[in-house]
Design an enzyme around this catalytic site. Structure first.
Site, PDB file in Angstrom:
ATOM      1  N   CYS A   2       0.873  -1.185   0.000  1.00  0.00           N
ATOM      2  CA  CYS A   2       0.000   0.000   0.000  1.00  0.00           C
ATOM      3  C   CYS A   2       0.898   1.220   0.000  1.00  0.00           C
ATOM      4  CB  CYS A   2      -0.872   0.028   1.256  1.00  0.00           C
ATOM      5  SG  CYS A   2      -1.858  -1.456   1.451  1.00  0.00           S
ATOM      6  N   ARG A  27       1.652   1.322  -5.938  1.00  0.00           N
ATOM      7  CA  ARG A  27       1.849   0.372  -4.845  1.00  0.00           C
ATOM      8  C   ARG A  27       0.564  -0.338  -4.460  1.00  0.00           C
ATOM      9  NH1 ARG A  27       6.461   1.054  -2.011  1.00  0.00           N
ATOM     10  NH2 ARG A  27       5.497   0.065  -0.215  1.00  0.00           N
ATOM     11  N   TRP A  75      -3.771  -1.813  -1.293  1.00  0.00           N
ATOM     12  CA  TRP A  75      -3.805  -3.113  -1.974  1.00  0.00           C
ATOM     13  C   TRP A  75      -4.325  -4.071  -0.914  1.00  0.00           C
ATOM     14  CZ3 TRP A  75      -1.645  -8.004  -1.403  1.00  0.00           C
ATOM     15  CH2 TRP A  75      -1.750  -8.846  -2.508  1.00  0.00           C
ATOM     16  N   ASN A 101       0.432   0.106   6.334  1.00  0.00           N
ATOM     17  CA  ASN A 101       0.883  -0.764   5.250  1.00  0.00           C
ATOM     18  C   ASN A 101       1.523  -1.971   5.916  1.00  0.00           C
ATOM     19  OD1 ASN A 101       1.874  -1.952   2.948  1.00  0.00           O
ATOM     20  ND2 ASN A 101       3.661  -0.611   2.801  1.00  0.00           N
ATOM     21  N   GLY A 102       1.131  -3.170   5.486  1.00  0.00           N
ATOM     22  CA  GLY A 102       1.701  -4.387   6.084  1.00  0.00           C
ATOM     23  C   GLY A 102       0.585  -5.310   6.540  1.00  0.00           C
ATOM     24  N   GLU A 483      10.791 -15.215 -17.971  1.00  0.00           N
ATOM     25  CA  GLU A 483      10.529 -13.777 -17.821  1.00  0.00           C
ATOM     26  C   GLU A 483       9.553 -13.299 -18.889  1.00  0.00           C
ATOM     27  OE1 GLU A 483      10.781 -11.760 -15.596  1.00  0.00           O
ATOM     28  OE2 GLU A 483      10.565  -9.794 -16.557  1.00  0.00           O
ATOM     29  N   LYS A 487       5.950 -11.515 -17.936  1.00  0.00           N
ATOM     30  CA  LYS A 487       5.581 -10.183 -18.470  1.00  0.00           C
ATOM     31  C   LYS A 487       4.212 -10.248 -19.128  1.00  0.00           C
ATOM     32  CE  LYS A 487       7.846  -7.622 -16.874  1.00  0.00           C
ATOM     33  NZ  LYS A 487       8.342  -8.470 -15.893  1.00  0.00           N
ATOM     34  N   GLU A 490       1.273 -10.996 -16.444  1.00  0.00           N
ATOM     35  CA  GLU A 490       0.925 -10.011 -15.401  1.00  0.00           C
ATOM     36  C   GLU A 490       0.293  -8.753 -15.986  1.00  0.00           C
ATOM     37  OE1 GLU A 490       4.085  -8.319 -13.047  1.00  0.00           O
ATOM     38  OE2 GLU A 490       5.542  -8.654 -14.615  1.00  0.00           O
ATOM     39  N   HIS A 506       7.384 -34.325 -22.040  1.00  0.00           N
ATOM     40  CA  HIS A 506       7.014 -35.066 -20.808  1.00  0.00           C
ATOM     41  C   HIS A 506       5.639 -34.669 -20.319  1.00  0.00           C
ATOM     42  CE1 HIS A 506      10.981 -36.823 -20.640  1.00  0.00           C
ATOM     43  NE2 HIS A 506      11.474 -35.640 -20.917  1.00  0.00           N
ATOM     44  N   LYS A 605       3.350  -3.035  -6.884  1.00  0.00           N
ATOM     45  CA  LYS A 605       4.754  -2.964  -7.295  1.00  0.00           C
ATOM     46  C   LYS A 605       5.670  -3.666  -6.315  1.00  0.00           C
ATOM     47  CE  LYS A 605       8.290  -1.737  -9.705  1.00  0.00           C
ATOM     48  NZ  LYS A 605       8.551  -2.456 -10.970  1.00  0.00           N
TER      49      LYS A 605
HETATM   50  C1  AGP Z   1       7.849  -8.365 -12.153  1.00  0.00           C
HETATM   51  O1  AGP Z   1       7.368  -7.741 -13.335  1.00  0.00           O
HETATM   52  C2  AGP Z   1       6.796  -8.414 -11.083  1.00  0.00           C
HETATM   53  N1  AGP Z   1       6.286  -7.127 -10.810  1.00  0.00           N
HETATM   54  C3  AGP Z   1       7.238  -9.166  -9.844  1.00  0.00           C
HETATM   55  O2  AGP Z   1       7.441 -10.499 -10.229  1.00  0.00           O
HETATM   56  C4  AGP Z   1       8.519  -8.669  -9.162  1.00  0.00           C
HETATM   57  O3  AGP Z   1       9.646  -8.960  -9.969  1.00  0.00           O
HETATM   58  C5  AGP Z   1       8.675  -9.414  -7.829  1.00  0.00           C
HETATM   59  O4  AGP Z   1       7.576  -9.083  -7.015  1.00  0.00           O
HETATM   60  C6  AGP Z   1       9.984  -9.062  -7.096  1.00  0.00           C
HETATM   61  O5  AGP Z   1       9.980  -7.715  -6.743  1.00  0.00           O
HETATM   62  P1  AGP Z   1      11.347  -7.079  -6.154  1.00  0.00           P
HETATM   63  O6  AGP Z   1      12.365  -7.156  -7.265  1.00  0.00           O
HETATM   64  O7  AGP Z   1      10.997  -5.673  -5.778  1.00  0.00           O
HETATM   65  O8  AGP Z   1      11.768  -7.900  -4.979  1.00  0.00           O
END
Ligand code: AGP
Length: 610
Positions: A2, A27, A75, A101-102, A483, A487, A490, A506, A605
């Site tokens: 958050c 966030r 969030w 936040n948390g 990766e 991308k 998400e 497999h 984020k």
């Molecule tokens: C990547 O596009 C995502 N947003 C997510 O997987 C991110 O890489 C992951 O949460 C790790 O975040 P960090 O690098 O801030 O630890």
């Protein structure tokens, strides 16, 4: 997860709070709220949905006069995203108001205890429990600081809190444990925020709160105490980010802007560590002998950072012949890892606040293992708690989907591997010089790929309605496939899976149907023929194949339906180039599907909760 802001000064707080929240919306953005002391009481306004809803509701803050306030963009963790569960939360009388936040892990037992004392709750949140507990202790003592320290002794979990007491409207309280919160020291005002992007307009002078330090903030002073009430002396730090980095700069989305910043972030991460043709990583602070003493490397991270770790494994083992294990941080922290005294744990994290990665770091430190953080946010928890830190200098990354920080993390890993190989004697001067030359060419090569986006853009538009898209590769190409798949998932919400190409037969190949898109990454020459045979396998079952391969591999056009070529580079560095068309593919599919590219649903984020 958050975003928190707070302000106390001479100006009207509400507009400043809303502006700060807008910088933090990446966030978390399922609801938002602000609280401002209006001279008599603390007024709270909050709304479900994006920050825009709250801004319209309060006429950009004009309907909430007052010069001290707190704000929050959420969030959801406990309690669905709605107006009642939105922050700020408060005690029943509304005289104590907070943003959080948390996660308070023992909130249910605390809530039960308060229910027995006659308290009632309006929301389903853990945060409201903190507000009511503050009320409970404040009724006893009438002292905000005493109430806060008592509550902190009771709660378990992670928290960053901004707190207002109606009886003490000249004071803003802030405290954190395992969740980010920084204190900004302004000219005629002081602020709190979850990260620097919300402060830059007002000040670059900040204090980094340590766990369980409490900031007692007035408009012209900031004092710190610990949970035992002892005064804490802290030094002021200065943020040197430029504010433009936190703006879109004419791009439609932050993600597109940050993709195009990759050449710069690669240069910024690389160049300070190349001196007179040699790799020198001063911040590493390890002699050749100490490097030679490292017996094994554990790379631990989440999401995209984990994917760079998988690439890192191949690079370190290939160049240095040191055994490397790569773990998802959420797995590492609970699998009781077997750590040797000669091990090095490398934690990779853009935000430096990811809860699982921070916990994994602490697990390693508890075992007295040397730790190195590869981190993008200066002063973040992982950066401060690791024994050593290597920053990625990508600047603030706003889009939830990482691109430039990912690319910078790769560079950091390449540099580390060359540095280690040089110390170990597995990388001689000529090889090092050759690789440094390849690294220096990467920014221009990335730029070339970014500027040839039309082919990818038009191709992406054919797959907006796709149900399933597969990514395959071997070795480093498998890491790239992971990766590329993440991308796409998400930001476009299309189901996608990355597979080790040799693993298809497999089981997964049964999913291939007529027209299924398979993106094949084929940059590792030694594995080229094998992966091409996997392309033939999926083609024979009706798949459409886009291949990403090195310039010159033209015979692949016999097998793949579409081929994207990347410039020639060292085999260990191809991730830095092959990921570019995959980022572009995901971006244009997301845009074509009308998704929110920068703030995808259900995501945030920085995942600062488990
Ligand atoms: C990547 O596009 C995502 N947003 C997510 O997987 C991110 O890489 C992951 O949460 C790790 O975040 P960090 O690098 O801030 O630890």
């Amino acid at each position: 997860m958050c975003g928190i802001v707070g302000f106390i000064g001479k100006k009207q707080a509400a507009p400043i709070l809303l502006e700060g929240l807008a910088k933090l919306e990446y966030r978390g953005y399922d609801s938002a709220g602000i609280a401002v002391f209006d001279g008599e009481k603390i007024r709270v306004e909050k709304a479900k949905g994006r920050l825009k809803v709250l801004s319209e509701m309060t006429h950009d803050g004009e309907t909430m006069p007052g010069t001290v306030g707190i704000g929050h963009t959420r969030w959801a963790t406990h309690g669905e995203p709605n107006q009642v569960n939105a922050h700020p939360h408060f005690n029943t009388s509304g005289s104590i108001v907070l943003v959080h936040n948390g996660i308070i892990e023992n909130y249910l037992s605390l809530r039960q205890r308060l229910l027995k004392k006659g308290y009632e709750f309006a929301s389903e949140t853990d945060s409201e429990v903190v507000a009511q507990y503050l009320d409970y202790y404040y009724r006893e003592s009438g002292d905000p600081l005493a109430s806060i320290t008592k509550v902190l002794h009771r709660v378990e979990g992670a928290y960053a809190l901004g707190i207002l007491f109606q009886d003490h409207p000249d004071t803003l309280y802030a405290v954190r444990k395992d969740a980010p919160l920084i204190i900004g020291k302004g000219k005629e005002a002081n602020l709190i925020a979850s990260d620097a992007t919300a402060l830059l307009k007002h000040t670059r002078n900040v204090y980094y709160l340590e766990n369980n330090e409490i900031a007692v903030i007035h408009e012209d002073s900031i004092d710190f105490v610990n949970v035992d009430g002892d005064t804490v002396e802290k030094t002021l730090s200065r943020i040197d980010w430029d504010e433009s980095a936190a703006e879109k700069g004419g791009y439609e989305h932050f993600m597109l802007k940050e993709m195009y910043e990759q050449p710069k972030t690669v240069r910024d991460t690389l160049n300070p560590r190349i001196k007179e043709g040699r790799v020198e990583i001063e911040e590493l602070g390890m002699t050749d002998e100490e490097i030679r003493n490292v017996g094994r490397i554990h790379i631990v991270a989440c999401g995209s950072a984990y994917h760079t770790g998988v690439t890192g494994k191949y690079v370190f083992e290939g160049l240095c012949r040191i055994p490397v294990e790569v773990d998802l941080a959420s797995e590492f922290r609970y699998r009781d890892p077997i750590l040797g005294e000669k091990d090095l744990v490398i934690v990779i994290s853009q935000s430096g606040e990811t809860a699982d990665s921070l916990a994994a770091l602490r697990e390693a430190k508890a075992a007295h293992i040397m730790t190195l953080g590869i981190v993008n946010v200066v002063g973040s928890s992982i950066a401060r708690e690791a024994d050593k830190v290597m920053y990625t200098w990508a600047g603030p990354e706003i889009a939830v989907a990482t691109t430039k920080a990912y690319s910078a993390q790769l560079i950091a890993l390449y540099l580390l591997a060359i540095r280690f190989g040089t110390a170990l004697g597995t990388v001689d001067q000529s090889l090092a010089a050759q690789m440094i030359g390849d690294l220096k060419r990467l920014p221009d090569q990335i730029e070339l790929l970014l500027n040839n986006k039309e082919k990818i853009q038009s191709f992406a538009n054919h797959y907006l309605a796709a149900q399933h898209i597969f990514f395959i590769g071997r070795g480093i190409d498998y890491a790239i496939a992971m990766e590329g798949s993440l991308k796409l998932k998400e930001i476009s919400y299309i189901h996608s899976e990355a597979y080790a190409a040799g693993e298809l037969k497999h089981g997964t190949i049964s999913l291939i149907e007529e027209g299924t898109l398979v993106n094949a990454i084929v940059t590792q020459d030694a594995l080229y023929a094998k992966t091409v045979s996997n392309i033939v396998e999926v083609k024979s079952r009706g798949a459409f194949v886009m291949a990403v391969t090195n310039e010159g591999n033209t015979e692949i056009e016999k097998n793949a339906d579409l081929v994207i070529y990347i410039p020639q580079t060292n085999r260990y560095f191809t991730d830095s180039l092959a990921i570019i068309p995959l980022q572009l593919f995901a971006y244009y599919v997301s845009v074509g599907r009308g998704c929110d590219v920068d703030k995808p649903r259900n995501l945030a984020k920085s995942v600062t909760v488990e």
